[in-house]
Design a protein around this motif. Structure first.
Motif, PDB file in Angstrom:
ATOM      1  N   ALA A  93       0.434 -13.097   4.597  1.00 19.91           N
ATOM      2  CA  ALA A  93       0.439 -12.220   5.768  1.00 19.91           C
ATOM      3  C   ALA A  93      -0.640 -11.147   5.663  1.00 19.91           C
ATOM      4  O   ALA A  93      -1.333 -10.835   6.645  1.00 19.91           O
ATOM      5  CB  ALA A  93       1.811 -11.571   5.919  1.00 19.91           C
ATOM      6  N   ALA A  94      -0.796 -10.577   4.476  1.00 13.76           N
ATOM      7  CA  ALA A  94      -1.766  -9.494   4.279  1.00 13.76           C
ATOM      8  C   ALA A  94      -3.193  -9.950   4.565  1.00 13.76           C
ATOM      9  O   ALA A  94      -4.046  -9.139   4.943  1.00 13.76           O
ATOM     10  CB  ALA A  94      -1.649  -8.946   2.857  1.00 13.76           C
ATOM     11  N   GLN A  95      -3.451 -11.244   4.414  1.00 14.95           N
ATOM     12  CA  GLN A  95      -4.791 -11.769   4.687  1.00 14.95           C
ATOM     13  C   GLN A  95      -5.149 -11.695   6.168  1.00 14.95           C
ATOM     14  O   GLN A  95      -6.323 -11.819   6.529  1.00 14.95           O
ATOM     15  CB  GLN A  95      -4.877 -13.215   4.208  1.00 14.95           C
ATOM     16  CG  GLN A  95      -4.769 -13.380   2.702  1.00 14.95           C
ATOM     17  CD  GLN A  95      -4.677 -14.838   2.271  1.00 14.95           C
ATOM     18  OE1 GLN A  95      -4.911 -15.748   3.067  1.00 14.95           O
ATOM     19  NE2 GLN A  95      -4.325 -15.064   1.020  1.00 14.95           N
ATOM     20  N   ARG A  96      -4.149 -11.506   7.028  1.00 17.26           N
ATOM     21  CA  ARG A  96      -4.397 -11.428   8.467  1.00 17.26           C
ATOM     22  C   ARG A  96      -4.906 -10.060   8.905  1.00 17.26           C
ATOM     23  O   ARG A  96      -5.342  -9.892  10.051  1.00 17.26           O
ATOM     24  CB  ARG A  96      -3.106 -11.760   9.235  1.00 17.26           C
ATOM     25  CG  ARG A  96      -2.566 -13.177   9.004  1.00 17.26           C
ATOM     26  CD  ARG A  96      -3.549 -14.208   9.528  1.00 17.26           C
ATOM     27  NE  ARG A  96      -3.076 -15.569   9.422  1.00 17.26           N
ATOM     28  CZ  ARG A  96      -2.607 -16.297  10.444  1.00 17.26           C
ATOM     29  NH1 ARG A  96      -2.548 -15.755  11.656  1.00 17.26           N
ATOM     30  NH2 ARG A  96      -2.204 -17.528  10.268  1.00 17.26           N
ATOM     31  N   GLN A 101      -8.414  -2.201  12.236  1.00 17.62           N
ATOM     32  CA  GLN A 101      -7.264  -2.489  13.091  1.00 17.62           C
ATOM     33  C   GLN A 101      -6.237  -1.365  13.061  1.00 17.62           C
ATOM     34  O   GLN A 101      -6.167  -0.566  12.119  1.00 17.62           O
ATOM     35  CB  GLN A 101      -6.583  -3.796  12.659  1.00 17.62           C
ATOM     36  CG  GLN A 101      -7.342  -5.051  13.001  1.00 17.62           C
ATOM     37  CD  GLN A 101      -6.550  -6.302  12.659  1.00 17.62           C
ATOM     38  OE1 GLN A 101      -5.851  -6.373  11.651  1.00 17.62           O
ATOM     39  NE2 GLN A 101      -6.668  -7.316  13.504  1.00 17.62           N
ATOM     40  N   ILE A 102      -5.433  -1.328  14.134  1.00 17.14           N
ATOM     41  CA  ILE A 102      -4.228  -0.500  14.164  1.00 17.14           C
ATOM     42  C   ILE A 102      -3.053  -1.444  13.933  1.00 17.14           C
ATOM     43  O   ILE A 102      -2.833  -2.381  14.705  1.00 17.14           O
ATOM     44  CB  ILE A 102      -4.077   0.229  15.512  1.00 17.14           C
ATOM     45  CG1 ILE A 102      -5.264   1.177  15.727  1.00 17.14           C
ATOM     46  CG2 ILE A 102      -2.764   1.013  15.564  1.00 17.14           C
ATOM     47  CD1 ILE A 102      -5.254   1.854  17.096  1.00 17.14           C
ATOM     48  N   VAL A 103      -2.327  -1.219  12.855  1.00 19.76           N
ATOM     49  CA  VAL A 103      -1.291  -2.159  12.424  1.00 19.76           C
ATOM     50  C   VAL A 103       0.059  -1.450  12.333  1.00 19.76           C
ATOM     51  O   VAL A 103       0.173  -0.383  11.718  1.00 19.76           O
ATOM     52  CB  VAL A 103      -1.644  -2.774  11.052  1.00 19.76           C
ATOM     53  CG1 VAL A 103      -0.602  -3.826  10.663  1.00 19.76           C
ATOM     54  CG2 VAL A 103      -3.047  -3.377  11.075  1.00 19.76           C
ATOM     55  N   VAL A 104       1.078  -2.056  12.946  1.00 24.46           N
ATOM     56  CA  VAL A 104       2.438  -1.527  12.892  1.00 24.46           C
ATOM     57  C   VAL A 104       3.227  -2.306  11.845  1.00 24.46           C
ATOM     58  O   VAL A 104       3.225  -3.545  11.839  1.00 24.46           O
ATOM     59  CB  VAL A 104       3.136  -1.627  14.260  1.00 24.46           C
ATOM     60  CG1 VAL A 104       4.561  -1.086  14.180  1.00 24.46           C
ATOM     61  CG2 VAL A 104       2.343  -0.875  15.322  1.00 24.46           C
ATOM     62  N   ARG A 116       2.260  -3.694   0.143  1.00 29.33           N
ATOM     63  CA  ARG A 116       1.832  -3.683  -1.255  1.00 29.33           C
ATOM     64  C   ARG A 116       0.736  -4.718  -1.531  1.00 29.33           C
ATOM     65  O   ARG A 116       0.030  -4.619  -2.538  1.00 29.33           O
ATOM     66  CB  ARG A 116       3.036  -3.977  -2.163  1.00 29.33           C
ATOM     67  CG  ARG A 116       4.073  -2.868  -2.215  1.00 29.33           C
ATOM     68  CD  ARG A 116       5.312  -3.330  -2.966  1.00 29.33           C
ATOM     69  NE  ARG A 116       6.259  -2.239  -3.186  1.00 29.33           N
ATOM     70  CZ  ARG A 116       7.497  -2.414  -3.663  1.00 29.33           C
ATOM     71  NH1 ARG A 116       7.922  -3.641  -3.959  1.00 29.33           N
ATOM     72  NH2 ARG A 116       8.286  -1.384  -3.843  1.00 29.33           N
ATOM     73  N   SER A 117       0.613  -5.724  -0.641  1.00 19.60           N
ATOM     74  CA  SER A 117      -0.294  -6.849  -0.877  1.00 19.60           C
ATOM     75  C   SER A 117      -1.639  -6.707  -0.181  1.00 19.60           C
ATOM     76  O   SER A 117      -2.475  -7.612  -0.265  1.00 19.60           O
ATOM     77  CB  SER A 117       0.376  -8.150  -0.418  1.00 19.60           C
ATOM     78  OG  SER A 117       1.616  -8.354  -1.079  1.00 19.60           O
ATOM     79  N   LEU A 118      -1.876  -5.608   0.514  1.00 19.58           N
ATOM     80  CA  LEU A 118      -3.135  -5.424   1.235  1.00 19.58           C
ATOM     81  C   LEU A 118      -4.310  -5.279   0.260  1.00 19.58           C
ATOM     82  O   LEU A 118      -4.135  -4.801  -0.863  1.00 19.58           O
ATOM     83  CB  LEU A 118      -3.048  -4.178   2.117  1.00 19.58           C
ATOM     84  CG  LEU A 118      -2.061  -4.237   3.284  1.00 19.58           C
ATOM     85  CD1 LEU A 118      -1.915  -2.854   3.903  1.00 19.58           C
ATOM     86  CD2 LEU A 118      -2.510  -5.242   4.329  1.00 19.58           C
ATOM     87  N   PRO A 119      -5.501  -5.662   0.688  1.00 18.38           N
ATOM     88  CA  PRO A 119      -6.687  -5.448  -0.154  1.00 18.38           C
ATOM     89  C   PRO A 119      -6.860  -3.962  -0.458  1.00 18.38           C
ATOM     90  O   PRO A 119      -6.620  -3.110   0.407  1.00 18.38           O
ATOM     91  CB  PRO A 119      -7.840  -5.971   0.707  1.00 18.38           C
ATOM     92  CG  PRO A 119      -7.203  -6.926   1.671  1.00 18.38           C
ATOM     93  CD  PRO A 119      -5.840  -6.372   1.945  1.00 18.38           C
ATOM     94  N   VAL A 120      -7.297  -3.655  -1.673  1.00 15.23           N
ATOM     95  CA  VAL A 120      -7.364  -2.251  -2.099  1.00 15.23           C
ATOM     96  C   VAL A 120      -8.357  -1.435  -1.287  1.00 15.23           C
ATOM     97  O   VAL A 120      -8.212  -0.206  -1.158  1.00 15.23           O
ATOM     98  CB  VAL A 120      -7.725  -2.154  -3.603  1.00 15.23           C
ATOM     99  CG1 VAL A 120      -6.607  -2.723  -4.450  1.00 15.23           C
ATOM    100  CG2 VAL A 120      -9.041  -2.869  -3.894  1.00 15.23           C
ATOM    101  N   LYS A 141      -6.747   4.496  -0.154  1.00 15.41           N
ATOM    102  CA  LYS A 141      -7.672   5.545   0.300  1.00 15.41           C
ATOM    103  C   LYS A 141      -8.154   5.312   1.721  1.00 15.41           C
ATOM    104  O   LYS A 141      -8.441   6.274   2.456  1.00 15.41           O
ATOM    105  CB  LYS A 141      -8.870   5.620  -0.649  1.00 15.41           C
ATOM    106  CG  LYS A 141      -8.517   6.136  -2.040  1.00 15.41           C
ATOM    107  CD  LYS A 141      -9.756   6.262  -2.907  1.00 15.41           C
ATOM    108  CE  LYS A 141      -9.412   6.830  -4.278  1.00 15.41           C
ATOM    109  NZ  LYS A 141     -10.613   6.945  -5.149  1.00 15.41           N
ATOM    110  N   GLY A 142      -8.264   4.055   2.137  1.00 13.05           N
ATOM    111  CA  GLY A 142      -8.821   3.754   3.451  1.00 13.05           C
ATOM    112  C   GLY A 142      -7.798   3.614   4.564  1.00 13.05           C
ATOM    113  O   GLY A 142      -8.166   3.265   5.694  1.00 13.05           O
TER     114      GLY A 142
END
Length: 262
Positions: A93-96, A101-104, A116-120, A141-142
């Motif tokens: 899912a995190a790869q999407r 983007q604005i993500v809810v 927790r799985s998003l790219p750093v 940070k981003g």
């Protein structure tokens, strides 16, 4: 005919077969079972009532659905447990998520795992009503984090109420990771908690693309409070092996189904 006759004479045998049909099809209708077993619809209704009383099925108008699986574990117990399947689904899912983007992020332990799985080095604006998810997202940070306020539900560790809904109404998001208590092709998304329903609906309304991430045990299940039909979900990410129902039922509704091959 011999099987039908035996089932008609032995209610316990007929009820066992009803459970097998329910596991195979994900739903049973009294009219169809009446013909299958060559008994009256009243007899089938009594069978379904007995099965419901035993906690084996959930009654709906005209038939029955699988009983939702309740682990009985509280939120903090669930997030402390390592679930390899859930982690792999979260990574898919995190790869999407894309920069800018604005993500809810809805509430739930799977959605927390996605955070927790998003790219750093991801750079997004994230909105959530879950303090735990907000804390996790704040470590990037981003990521700019917007936390929706309101009354905290101890069962879900997420906010609800007028303040939450007012914030969500003013957002046009690119992506929503919706939490899944249960999802059924005919019934749709449903929740165990009544106060969650308007928040989940507001999240669905504010996002251009909706992703539901769930383990297979929640497919074909139904909780007491319906949130929205399945066609409000654009992408469903789940396991390869599904015991209840058929993922093709979701594809037939126009949902993109992505299955993790473990």
């Amino acid at each position: 005919m011999h099987d039908q006759h035996s089932a008609a004479e032995l209610p316990h045998l007929r009820r066992q077969k009803i459970l097998l049909i329910l596991e195979r099809d994900g739903k049973v209708m009294a009219s169809e079972l009446s013909q299958h077993f060559a008994v009256s619809e009243d007899t089938i209704r009594r069978d379904l009532a007995e099965l419901a009383s035993a906690g084996l099925v959930q009654r709906v108008h005209g038939g029955a659905l699988p009983r939702p699986k309740d682990t009985g574990k509280d939120y903090f117990t669930r997030i402390s447990e390592t679930d390899e399947v859930k982690m792999q689904l979260a990574q898919l899912a995190a790869q999407r998520v894309q920069d800018g983007q604005i993500v809810v992020f809805d509430s739930g332990t799977t959605t927390l795992q996605i955070a927790r799985s998003l790219p750093v080095d991801i750079a997004i604006t994230a909105i959530t009503a879950s303090p735990m998810t907000a804390i996790t997202l704040s470590e990037y940070k981003g990521i700019k984090v917007i936390l929706a306020g309101g009354q905290l539900n101890p069962a879900t560790m997420s906010a609800s109420g007028h303040e939450t809904l007012r914030l969500l109404a003013g957002i046009k998001a690119d992506l929503l990771f919706t939490g899944v208590c249960a999802i059924h092709p005919q019934v749709g998304l449903s929740s165990l908690h009544f106060e969650e329903v308007p928040v989940k609906q507001a999240m669905l309304d504010c996002a251009s693309h909706v992703i539901a991430v769930t383990t297979a045990d929640k497919l074909g299940a139904v909780e007491p409070f319906v949130v929205a039909p399945c066609n409000r979900v654009h992408t469903l990410i789940t396991e390869q092996h599904v015991a209840s129902g058929n993922v093709e039922d979701y594809r037939a509704l126009g949902v993109e189904v992505v299955q993790w091959v473990g």
